[in-house]
Motif scaffolding. Structure first.
Motif, PDB file in Angstrom:
ATOM      1  N   VAL A 180      14.631  32.098  68.607  1.00  0.00           N
ATOM      2  CA  VAL A 180      13.200  32.252  68.842  1.00  0.00           C
ATOM      3  C   VAL A 180      12.498  31.922  67.538  1.00  0.00           C
ATOM      4  CG1 VAL A 180      11.343  33.825  69.482  1.00  0.00           C
ATOM      5  CG2 VAL A 180      13.611  34.087  70.501  1.00  0.00           C
ATOM      6  N   MET A 181      11.487  31.103  67.602  1.00  0.00           N
ATOM      7  CA  MET A 181      10.687  30.761  66.433  1.00  0.00           C
ATOM      8  C   MET A 181       9.323  31.406  66.593  1.00  0.00           C
ATOM      9  SD  MET A 181      12.950  28.913  65.040  1.00  0.00           S
ATOM     10  CE  MET A 181      11.964  28.470  63.615  1.00  0.00           C
ATOM     11  N   GLY A 182       8.859  32.036  65.528  1.00  0.00           N
ATOM     12  CA  GLY A 182       7.598  32.748  65.640  1.00  0.00           C
ATOM     13  C   GLY A 182       6.668  32.502  64.474  1.00  0.00           C
ATOM     14  N   ASN A 210      15.070  26.347  72.534  1.00  0.00           N
ATOM     15  CA  ASN A 210      15.735  25.520  73.532  1.00  0.00           C
ATOM     16  C   ASN A 210      14.801  25.075  74.652  1.00  0.00           C
ATOM     17  OD1 ASN A 210      18.049  25.714  72.083  1.00  0.00           O
ATOM     18  ND2 ASN A 210      19.212  26.872  73.615  1.00  0.00           N
ATOM     19  N   GLU A 211      14.219  26.035  75.388  1.00  0.00           N
ATOM     20  CA  GLU A 211      13.455  25.631  76.572  1.00  0.00           C
ATOM     21  C   GLU A 211      11.970  25.531  76.349  1.00  0.00           C
ATOM     22  OE1 GLU A 211      14.821  28.613  76.236  1.00  0.00           O
ATOM     23  OE2 GLU A 211      13.731  30.168  77.332  1.00  0.00           O
ATOM     24  N   GLY A 212      11.502  26.002  75.190  1.00  0.00           N
ATOM     25  CA  GLY A 212      10.108  25.784  74.838  1.00  0.00           C
ATOM     26  C   GLY A 212       9.100  26.746  75.428  1.00  0.00           C
ATOM     27  N   SER A 213       9.560  27.833  76.033  1.00  0.00           N
ATOM     28  CA  SER A 213       8.596  28.796  76.579  1.00  0.00           C
ATOM     29  C   SER A 213       7.852  29.473  75.431  1.00  0.00           C
ATOM     30  CB  SER A 213       9.305  29.830  77.445  1.00  0.00           C
ATOM     31  OG  SER A 213      10.255  30.543  76.691  1.00  0.00           O
ATOM     32  N   THR A 214       6.598  29.800  75.675  1.00  0.00           N
ATOM     33  CA  THR A 214       5.739  30.327  74.615  1.00  0.00           C
ATOM     34  C   THR A 214       5.113  31.659  75.010  1.00  0.00           C
ATOM     35  OG1 THR A 214       3.848  29.085  75.470  1.00  0.00           O
ATOM     36  CG2 THR A 214       5.183  28.012  73.769  1.00  0.00           C
ATOM     37  N   PHE A 265      -4.972  29.014  69.847  1.00  0.00           N
ATOM     38  CA  PHE A 265      -3.799  28.569  69.089  1.00  0.00           C
ATOM     39  C   PHE A 265      -2.739  28.037  70.050  1.00  0.00           C
ATOM     40  CE2 PHE A 265      -4.222  31.558  65.137  1.00  0.00           C
ATOM     41  CZ  PHE A 265      -5.537  31.143  64.984  1.00  0.00           C
ATOM     42  N   THR A 266      -1.989  27.059  69.580  1.00  0.00           N
ATOM     43  CA  THR A 266      -0.889  26.508  70.361  1.00  0.00           C
ATOM     44  C   THR A 266       0.334  26.364  69.464  1.00  0.00           C
ATOM     45  OG1 THR A 266      -2.422  25.256  71.762  1.00  0.00           O
ATOM     46  CG2 THR A 266      -0.099  24.612  71.802  1.00  0.00           C
ATOM     47  N   ILE A 267       1.444  26.949  69.894  1.00  0.00           N
ATOM     48  CA  ILE A 267       2.713  26.803  69.168  1.00  0.00           C
ATOM     49  C   ILE A 267       3.537  25.728  69.866  1.00  0.00           C
ATOM     50  CG2 ILE A 267       3.874  28.640  70.465  1.00  0.00           C
ATOM     51  CD1 ILE A 267       5.359  29.371  67.868  1.00  0.00           C
ATOM     52  N   SER A 268       4.212  24.911  69.084  1.00  0.00           N
ATOM     53  CA  SER A 268       5.049  23.855  69.644  1.00  0.00           C
ATOM     54  C   SER A 268       6.185  23.565  68.676  1.00  0.00           C
ATOM     55  CB  SER A 268       4.229  22.585  69.887  1.00  0.00           C
ATOM     56  OG  SER A 268       3.714  22.083  68.672  1.00  0.00           O
ATOM     57  N   ARG A 269       7.164  22.815  69.150  1.00  0.00           N
ATOM     58  CA  ARG A 269       8.252  22.426  68.241  1.00  0.00           C
ATOM     59  C   ARG A 269       8.645  20.995  68.504  1.00  0.00           C
ATOM     60  NH1 ARG A 269      10.108  21.974  72.953  1.00  0.00           N
ATOM     61  NH2 ARG A 269      12.130  22.764  73.641  1.00  0.00           N
ATOM     62  N   ASP A 270       9.131  20.355  67.450  1.00  0.00           N
ATOM     63  CA  ASP A 270       9.646  18.995  67.518  1.00  0.00           C
ATOM     64  C   ASP A 270      11.121  19.062  67.164  1.00  0.00           C
ATOM     65  OD1 ASP A 270      10.444  16.362  66.944  1.00  0.00           O
ATOM     66  OD2 ASP A 270       8.383  15.790  66.452  1.00  0.00           O
ATOM     67  N   ASN A 271      11.968  18.952  68.178  1.00  0.00           N
ATOM     68  CA  ASN A 271      13.404  19.102  67.948  1.00  0.00           C
ATOM     69  C   ASN A 271      13.931  18.037  66.988  1.00  0.00           C
ATOM     70  OD1 ASN A 271      12.878  20.894  70.012  1.00  0.00           O
ATOM     71  ND2 ASN A 271      14.791  20.500  71.065  1.00  0.00           N
ATOM     72  N   ALA A 272      13.424  16.822  67.109  1.00  0.00           N
ATOM     73  CA  ALA A 272      13.927  15.727  66.263  1.00  0.00           C
ATOM     74  C   ALA A 272      13.591  15.957  64.806  1.00  0.00           C
ATOM     75  CB  ALA A 272      13.349  14.406  66.744  1.00  0.00           C
ATOM     76  N   LYS A 273      12.453  16.599  64.547  1.00  0.00           N
ATOM     77  CA  LYS A 273      12.030  16.828  63.160  1.00  0.00           C
ATOM     78  C   LYS A 273      12.386  18.221  62.680  1.00  0.00           C
ATOM     79  CE  LYS A 273       8.143  13.580  63.282  1.00  0.00           C
ATOM     80  NZ  LYS A 273       6.688  13.411  63.082  1.00  0.00           N
ATOM     81  N   TYR A 277       5.256  24.011  64.909  1.00  0.00           N
ATOM     82  CA  TYR A 277       3.844  23.863  64.557  1.00  0.00           C
ATOM     83  C   TYR A 277       3.016  25.003  65.131  1.00  0.00           C
ATOM     84  CZ  TYR A 277       5.396  19.064  63.738  1.00  0.00           C
ATOM     85  OH  TYR A 277       6.072  17.954  63.295  1.00  0.00           O
ATOM     86  N   LEU A 278       1.901  25.251  64.473  1.00  0.00           N
ATOM     87  CA  LEU A 278       0.896  26.157  65.018  1.00  0.00           C
ATOM     88  C   LEU A 278      -0.448  25.452  64.893  1.00  0.00           C
ATOM     89  CD1 LEU A 278       0.426  28.988  66.263  1.00  0.00           C
ATOM     90  CD2 LEU A 278      -0.250  29.733  63.960  1.00  0.00           C
ATOM     91  N   GLN A 279      -0.941  24.947  66.013  1.00  0.00           N
ATOM     92  CA  GLN A 279      -2.250  24.317  66.046  1.00  0.00           C
ATOM     93  C   GLN A 279      -3.291  25.398  66.248  1.00  0.00           C
ATOM     94  OE1 GLN A 279      -3.215  20.991  65.666  1.00  0.00           O
ATOM     95  NE2 GLN A 279      -5.290  21.855  65.710  1.00  0.00           N
ATOM     96  N   MET A 280      -4.215  25.500  65.310  1.00  0.00           N
ATOM     97  CA  MET A 280      -5.217  26.563  65.348  1.00  0.00           C
ATOM     98  C   MET A 280      -6.601  25.923  65.498  1.00  0.00           C
ATOM     99  SD  MET A 280      -3.723  29.074  62.366  1.00  0.00           S
ATOM    100  CE  MET A 280      -4.130  27.942  61.043  1.00  0.00           C
ATOM    101  N   ASN A 281      -7.246  26.192  66.608  1.00  0.00           N
ATOM    102  CA  ASN A 281      -8.585  25.659  66.883  1.00  0.00           C
ATOM    103  C   ASN A 281      -9.600  26.796  66.917  1.00  0.00           C
ATOM    104  OD1 ASN A 281      -7.425  23.091  67.201  1.00  0.00           O
ATOM    105  ND2 ASN A 281      -7.129  23.403  69.401  1.00  0.00           N
ATOM    106  N   SER A 282     -10.855  26.428  66.785  1.00  0.00           N
ATOM    107  CA  SER A 282     -11.948  27.412  66.842  1.00  0.00           C
ATOM    108  C   SER A 282     -11.668  28.598  65.931  1.00  0.00           C
ATOM    109  CB  SER A 282     -12.153  27.895  68.286  1.00  0.00           C
ATOM    110  OG  SER A 282     -12.432  26.816  69.148  1.00  0.00           O
ATOM    111  N   LEU A 283     -11.304  28.299  64.706  1.00  0.00           N
ATOM    112  CA  LEU A 283     -10.931  29.357  63.768  1.00  0.00           C
ATOM    113  C   LEU A 283     -12.096  30.298  63.502  1.00  0.00           C
ATOM    114  CD1 LEU A 283      -8.684  27.268  61.418  1.00  0.00           C
ATOM    115  CD2 LEU A 283      -8.005  29.398  62.534  1.00  0.00           C
ATOM    116  N   LYS A 284     -11.746  31.569  63.347  1.00  0.00           N
ATOM    117  CA  LYS A 284     -12.722  32.615  63.077  1.00  0.00           C
ATOM    118  C   LYS A 284     -12.448  33.242  61.712  1.00  0.00           C
ATOM    119  CE  LYS A 284     -12.738  33.888  67.989  1.00  0.00           C
ATOM    120  NZ  LYS A 284     -12.539  35.001  68.949  1.00  0.00           N
ATOM    121  N   PHE A 285     -13.453  33.893  61.168  1.00  0.00           N
ATOM    122  CA  PHE A 285     -13.284  34.559  59.874  1.00  0.00           C
ATOM    123  C   PHE A 285     -12.097  35.518  59.918  1.00  0.00           C
ATOM    124  CE2 PHE A 285     -14.306  36.268  55.856  1.00  0.00           C
ATOM    125  CZ  PHE A 285     -14.186  37.639  55.940  1.00  0.00           C
ATOM    126  N   GLU A 286     -11.939  36.206  61.044  1.00  0.00           N
ATOM    127  CA  GLU A 286     -10.869  37.197  61.152  1.00  0.00           C
ATOM    128  C   GLU A 286      -9.482  36.586  61.279  1.00  0.00           C
ATOM    129  OE1 GLU A 286     -13.696  37.045  62.909  1.00  0.00           O
ATOM    130  OE2 GLU A 286     -13.351  37.468  65.050  1.00  0.00           O
TER     131      GLU A 286
END
Length: 116
Positions: free
Chosen positions: A33-35, A54-58, A68-76, A80-89
């Motif tokens: 598990v990657m977190g 392995n199966e990519g469930s999030t 936010f969206t977490i993803s992985r690139d098996n080849a690399k 990743y953690l894509q963070m949009n609409s960032l807030k001060f908190e």
């Protein structure tokens, strides 16, 4: 051993986006598990998101769901953690973690600062 190295943090304005990367190396980490976790000044470290390698469930913390969206690139061998609409908190040190039953391996963290 598994080595984790985060990158991609920085200073942004509220509403902006950032993408964090976690380069993974070492022993085989299939079935891991990657977190992503974060720790703001004066606060406890908190869970942000996780992905099954392995199966990519999030799964996401309620505070970041839909932004936010977490993803992985098996080849690399990178998570990743894509963070949009960032807030001060969202300002915190963000850590990548890996493990099977527990998060046994941790990176050194990358600072994300969101100005209001």
């Amino acid at each position: 051993q598994v080595q984790l190295a985060e990158s991609g943090g920085g200073l942004v304005q509220a509403g902006a986006s950032l993408r964090l990367s976690c380069a993974v190396s070492g022993r085989t980490f299939s079935n891991y598990v990657m977190g992503w976790f974060r720790q703001a000044p004066g606060k406890e470290r908190e869970f942000v998101a996780r992905i099954m390698w392995n199966e990519g469930s999030t799964y996401y913390a309620d505070s970041v769901k839909g932004r936010f969206t977490i993803s992985r690139d098996n080849a690399k061998n990178t998570v990743y953690l894509q963070m949009n609409s960032l807030k001060f908190e969202d300002t915190a040190v963000y850590y990548c973690a890996a493990g099977r039953d527990v998060f046994a391996y941790w990176g050194q963290g990358t600072q994300v600062t969101v100005s209001s």
